[in-house]
Design a protein around this motif. Structure first.
Motif, short mmCIF file in Angstrom:
data_model
loop_
_atom_site.label_atom_id
_atom_site.label_comp_id
_atom_site.label_asym_id
_atom_site.label_seq_id
_atom_site.Cartn_x
_atom_site.Cartn_y
_atom_site.Cartn_z
N GLY A 146 -19.88 39.09 7.90
CA GLY A 146 -20.01 40.23 7.01
C GLY A 146 -19.24 40.06 5.73
O GLY A 146 -19.72 40.41 4.64
N PHE A 147 -18.04 39.49 5.84
CA PHE A 147 -17.20 39.27 4.67
C PHE A 147 -17.86 38.31 3.68
O PHE A 147 -17.98 38.61 2.48
CB PHE A 147 -15.84 38.72 5.11
N ILE A 148 -18.31 37.17 4.16
CA ILE A 148 -18.92 36.17 3.28
C ILE A 148 -20.25 36.69 2.72
O ILE A 148 -20.56 36.50 1.54
CB ILE A 148 -19.13 34.84 4.03
N SER A 149 -21.03 37.37 3.54
CA SER A 149 -22.32 37.90 3.07
C SER A 149 -22.12 38.93 1.97
O SER A 149 -22.91 39.00 1.02
CB SER A 149 -23.09 38.52 4.24
N ASN A 150 -21.06 39.73 2.08
CA ASN A 150 -20.75 40.72 1.05
C ASN A 150 -20.45 40.03 -0.28
O ASN A 150 -20.93 40.45 -1.34
CB ASN A 150 -19.56 41.57 1.49
N LEU A 151 -19.67 38.96 -0.23
CA LEU A 151 -19.33 38.23 -1.46
C LEU A 151 -20.56 37.58 -2.07
O LEU A 151 -20.78 37.66 -3.28
CB LEU A 151 -18.26 37.17 -1.17
N THR A 152 -21.36 36.93 -1.25
CA THR A 152 -22.50 36.20 -1.81
C THR A 152 -23.57 37.15 -2.34
O THR A 152 -24.29 36.80 -3.28
CB THR A 152 -23.11 35.25 -0.76
N GLN A 153 -23.67 38.35 -1.76
CA GLN A 153 -24.64 39.32 -2.28
C GLN A 153 -24.18 39.92 -3.59
O GLN A 153 -24.97 40.09 -4.52
CB GLN A 153 -24.89 40.43 -1.26
N ASN A 154 -22.89 40.26 -3.68
CA ASN A 154 -22.40 41.01 -4.84
C ASN A 154 -21.73 40.14 -5.90
O ASN A 154 -21.43 40.63 -7.00
CB ASN A 154 -21.43 42.09 -4.36
N ALA A 155 -21.50 38.88 -5.58
CA ALA A 155 -20.97 37.93 -6.57
C ALA A 155 -21.67 36.59 -6.33
O ALA A 155 -21.07 35.65 -5.81
CB ALA A 155 -19.46 37.78 -6.41
N PRO A 156 -22.95 36.50 -6.71
CA PRO A 156 -23.76 35.32 -6.37
C PRO A 156 -23.20 34.00 -6.89
O PRO A 156 -23.50 32.94 -6.33
CB PRO A 156 -25.12 35.62 -7.03
#
Length: 286
Positions: free
Chosen positions: A120-130
Motif C-alpha cells: 500500500g505504501f509503495i502503490s500510494n507513492l507511485t500513483q501520486n508521484a509517478p
C-alpha cells in the motif's frame, strides 16, 4: 512485490462472502467505508463489517469466523502481531515485518496471514508521484513501530541505496537495523534533522502530527526541495510536516492512499474482483 502478495486463490464459496476488520477499539476504522464503497461500485454480493474483539478473545473469535461464512478479515491494533501466532500460514513478508493486516480464511479451515502495508505504501507513492524512484537516493524514515517496519521492508525491496532511521526509543531503530541489514543507518533522535541531508525520500511513520497526538518536531533545514515527503498520518490529510515540506518545494504525498491501496489485495481475494483506487474512493472514505 506483487508476486508474494496473497496468492491462495481458491474458488470463492457459493454463499455471500463476509469479511470485516478486527480491532479493539474499532469504531474509528475507515475500512468498512472503503470496502463498502467497492462492493457497491462493482455491484458485488458481500458484506464487510467492523468486528470489535478484545485481545483475550481473539483466538476464539478467529476460529469462530472461519465457521460462520467469513472469507477473511483485516486486522488492526492491537492484534496485528498476535495473529501471527494464531495463523496456520504466514507470508515471508508478514514474518519479516512481525505483523499481519490481512487474513484469508481458506476453505480447508486454515488461516493465511499477510501484510499488505508495504504494498500500500509503495502503490500510494507511485500513483501520486509517478516520477518517484526509490533508487535515486537515501530514504529517511521517522519511527520504528509496525508501520515503519512495513515501510522499511518495502523501500529496501524497491532498491533504496541507504535507509536512515530514527526513533525516540533508539533500541527499536537498532532492532530494525539488526533485522534488515547493512543498508540501514540509525540516527539519534536528537540528530533526526541531520538524516534528511541528501535524502530523496522522507517518511513520517509515527503518529506524531496526528490530530490529538504530539506534534512532530524535527527541523527540516537540511531537506532538499528535490525530496519526496510522505506522512502515514491522514488526519489531518495535510500534516504540518507536509505543509512545511511543500513550502520548501518538495513533492508531498498524504497518507490516505496507503490505507486505500493496502486494501486492494484482500478485497480481490475475498470478493473476486481487483478494485480501483481513485478520487471517488478517496472522497467516500473522507
Amino acid at each position: 512485490m506483487k508476486e508474494d502478495l496473497i496468492d491462495s486463490r481458491e474458488t470463492l464459496p457459493a454463499h455471500v462472502p463476509l469479511a470485516g476488520v478486527l480491532g479493539w477499539p474499532i469504531a474509528h476504522s475507515r475500512s468498512p467505508l472503503l470496502h463498502g464503497h467497492w462492493l457497491q461500485r462493482y455491484d458485488l454480493p458481500g458484506h464487510y463489517i467492523p468486528l470489535p474483539v478484545r485481545p483475550e478473545n481473539l483466538l476464539e473469535v478467529l476460529r469462530g469466523l472461519t465457521k460462520m461464512g467469513f472469507v477473511g478479515a483485516n486486522v488492526t491494533i492491537p492484534h496485528k502481531e498476535t495473529v501471527l501466532q494464531i495463523a496456520d500460514i504466514v507470508t515471508d513478508r508478514a514474518a519479516l515485518i512481525g505483523a499481519a493486516n490481512t487474513l484469508i480464511f481458506r476453505e480447508d479451515g486454515k488461516i493465511h496471514a499477510d501484510n499488505t502495508d508495504g504494498y500500500g505504501f509503495i502503490s500510494n507513492l507511485t500513483q501520486n508521484a509517478p516520477d518517484w524512484q526509490a533508487t535515486r537516493g537515501a530514504a529517511a524514515v521517522i519511527g520504528a513501530g509496525g508501520a515503519a517496519r512495513a515501510v522499511v521492508a518495502s523501500l529496501l525491496e524497491s532498491g533504496v541505496p541507504e535507509l536512515r532511521i530514527t526513533n525516540r526509543t533508539k533500541l527499536r531503530a537498532e532492532q530494525i537495523k539488526a533485522e534488515f541489514g547493512a543498508k540501514v543507518v540509525v540516527y539519534d533522535w536528537a540528530q533526526a534533522g541531520n538524516m534528511l541531508e541528501g535524502a530523496t525520500t522522507v517518511v513520517n511513520a509515527t503518529s506524531m502530527g496526528m490530530t490529538g497526538k504530539l506534534p512532530l518536531r524535527i527541523p527540516l533545514d537540511a531537506l532538499s526541495p528535490d525530496a519526496l515527503v510522505t506522512d502515514l498520518v491522514y488526519t489531518p490529510l495535510m500534516t504540518d510536516l507536509l505543509k512545511e515540506a511543500q513550502s520548501r518545494g518538495c513533492k508531498v504525498v498524504d497518507g490516505l492512499g496507503m490505507l486505500l491501496h493496502q486494501a486492494v489485495p484482500g478485497f480481490e481475494r475475498w470478493f473476486g474482483r481487483r478494485p480501483e483506487v481513485d478520487e471517488d474512493l478517496r472522497q467516500a472514505v473522507l
